[in-house]
Design an enzyme around this catalytic site. Sequence first.
Site, PDB file in Angstrom:
ATOM      1  N   SER A 264     -22.938  48.333  93.044  1.00 14.24           N
ATOM      2  CA  SER A 264     -23.420  48.655  94.386  1.00 14.24           C
ATOM      3  C   SER A 264     -23.310  50.127  94.763  1.00 14.24           C
ATOM      4  O   SER A 264     -24.000  50.578  95.664  1.00 14.24           O
ATOM      5  CB  SER A 264     -22.669  47.812  95.408  1.00 14.24           C
ATOM      6  OG  SER A 264     -21.299  48.172  95.401  1.00 14.24           O
TER       7      SER A 264
ATOM      8  N   HIS B 234     -26.961  42.110  93.622  1.00 11.02           N
ATOM      9  CA  HIS B 234     -27.789  43.290  93.906  1.00 11.02           C
ATOM     10  C   HIS B 234     -28.958  43.418  92.936  1.00 11.02           C
ATOM     11  O   HIS B 234     -29.751  44.348  93.054  1.00 11.02           O
ATOM     12  CB  HIS B 234     -26.964  44.577  93.823  1.00 11.02           C
ATOM     13  CG  HIS B 234     -26.202  44.895  95.069  1.00 11.02           C
ATOM     14  ND1 HIS B 234     -26.815  45.270  96.243  1.00 11.02           N
ATOM     15  CD2 HIS B 234     -24.865  44.891  95.316  1.00 11.02           C
ATOM     16  CE1 HIS B 234     -25.882  45.501  97.162  1.00 11.02           C
ATOM     17  NE2 HIS B 234     -24.702  45.261  96.632  1.00 11.02           N
TER      18      HIS B 234
ATOM     19  N   LYS C 292     -28.945  38.804 100.354  1.00 15.47           N
ATOM     20  CA  LYS C 292     -29.523  40.126 100.113  1.00 15.47           C
ATOM     21  C   LYS C 292     -31.044  39.997  99.956  1.00 15.47           C
ATOM     22  O   LYS C 292     -31.738  39.767 100.938  1.00 15.47           O
ATOM     23  CB  LYS C 292     -28.833  40.797  98.921  1.00 15.47           C
ATOM     24  CG  LYS C 292     -27.388  41.156  99.247  1.00 15.47           C
ATOM     25  CD  LYS C 292     -26.700  42.005  98.205  1.00 15.47           C
ATOM     26  CE  LYS C 292     -25.338  42.492  98.690  1.00 15.47           C
ATOM     27  NZ  LYS C 292     -24.205  41.808  98.082  1.00 15.47           N
TER      28      LYS C 292
HETATM   29  C1  LIG Z   1     -22.899  41.200  98.342  1.00 18.41           C
HETATM   30  C2  LIG Z   1     -22.235  40.741  97.118  1.00 18.41           C
HETATM   31  C3  LIG Z   1     -21.488  39.562  97.100  1.00 18.41           C
HETATM   32  C4  LIG Z   1     -21.217  38.761  98.346  1.00 18.41           C
HETATM   33  O1  LIG Z   1     -22.369  38.113  98.787  1.00 18.41           O
HETATM   34  P1  LIG Z   1     -22.299  37.202 100.098  1.00 18.41           P
HETATM   35  O2  LIG Z   1     -23.308  36.145  99.860  1.00 18.41           O
HETATM   36  O3  LIG Z   1     -22.622  38.102 101.243  1.00 18.41           O
HETATM   37  O4  LIG Z   1     -20.912  36.663 100.188  1.00 18.41           O
HETATM   38  C5  LIG Z   1     -20.940  39.143  95.905  1.00 18.41           C
HETATM   39  N1  LIG Z   1     -21.110  39.855  94.771  1.00 18.41           N
HETATM   40  C6  LIG Z   1     -21.801  41.018  94.756  1.00 18.41           C
HETATM   41  C7  LIG Z   1     -21.969  41.756  93.477  1.00 18.41           C
HETATM   42  C8  LIG Z   1     -22.376  41.492  95.921  1.00 18.41           C
HETATM   43  O5  LIG Z   1     -23.056  42.636  95.898  1.00 18.41           O
END
Ligand SMILES: *Cc1c(COP(=O)(O)O)cnc(C)c1O
Length: 396
Positions: free
Chosen positions: A183, A211, A242
């Site tokens: 990220s 991501h 996302k």
């Molecule tokens: C955003 C993210 C999560 C968490 O996702 P949620 O559904 O918001 O709990 C988990 N792993 C990674 C790699 C992320 O970027």
Amino acid sequence: MYDNYQIHLQKQLTEIESAGLYKQERILVSPQGPQIRTNTGQEVLNFCANNYLGFSNDPRLIIAATQAMKTHGYGMSSVRFICGTTDLHKELETSISNFFGTEDTILYAAAFDANGGVFEPLLTDEDAIISDTLNHASIIDGVRLCKAQRFRYANADMNDLEEQLRQAQSCRFRLIVTDGVFSMDGNIAPLDKIKKLAEQYNAMIMVDESHSAGVIGKTGRGTTEHFNLIGQAEIITGTLGKAFGGAIGGFTTGKKEIIAMLRQRSRPYLFSNSIPPTVAAAGIEAFRIMNESTELLDKLHENRQYFVEQMTRIGYSIKPTQSGICAVMLGDAKLSQEVASRLLTEGIYVIGFYFPVVPQGQARIRVQLSAAHTHDQLVKAVDAFEKVGRDLKILP
Ligand SMILES: *Cc1c(COP(=O)(O)O)cnc(C)c1O
């Protein structure tokens, strides 16, 4: 009793604040999207949402969700295995399996829960988890809940991974765990090389595609598609929060016995509520749209490419990226905050990240591109970066 504890907390909060680490929330009064309005009345262009495909406010997802509200109601008031499973939940699980080319899928309330509940039911102290140091917090927490032996390798460092695999050879089973796209840098995990090492050292692979799904690969199926390894990671976790609508929800998809065991033993699945039917229906619609066309995916990459080209042209240092994340490197922590705050005045909303979130001296602005950004909005962002860069003498 609370008096002392209150003082204790107040002191800690003040420390957080004086270190400049106090997190404030910005209050939106508009839907999530490329242009947002806050409660102060300010309209800004938004470059910090994970809204990679623009699905957060896509009319097709809204219609699907509204429809499901009418046919299936509002909430489930139950965990999945009691009375929290509708036909929509099952259909979404099938959509996800089909999309990733996997055998079966289990839904969670969030990817945080998917990662929190994946390790403990599958591995014991006889086994090894070999994890990238830059993996998401939810993976780190999930690993902590599991008794397996822990090995860590430096971000995407295949020599280090090999060394850790060697050290883990005496364990019964080995699981390599990596984010698909990291990220902070937006770099893609080298899954092709990870796969080779996994074969050589007899390990399984788990990829968190949060991501990368909807972003990476010819048709947006994530890093397994990008490296031509569809169906070859034993476990994939991901989020609906996302690219795929941005509401809520997560999933684990992969080998059918693994998913079956998670349905029996995974605690966030057994002891936490089912996602609402609206979210399941909108999720189904998101995967349907992705199966039908790469239009949004192509637009995202076109936007990212344009942004990177223009930012490089005007003289910014950009981390190489093929994802929706573009790290504009500034180095100094204070400078990153100053740039972000000036950009906001110019109507561009981005976040500056600095130590300890990123390594010391590598402060940056993280820009997140979306298929929903118009060309005009990108031009405005680049112009603002140029103006602020000149004003602050970052650019010549
Ligand atoms: C955003 C993210 C999560 C968490 O996702 P949620 O559904 O918001 O709990 C988990 N792993 C990674 C790699 C992320 O970027």
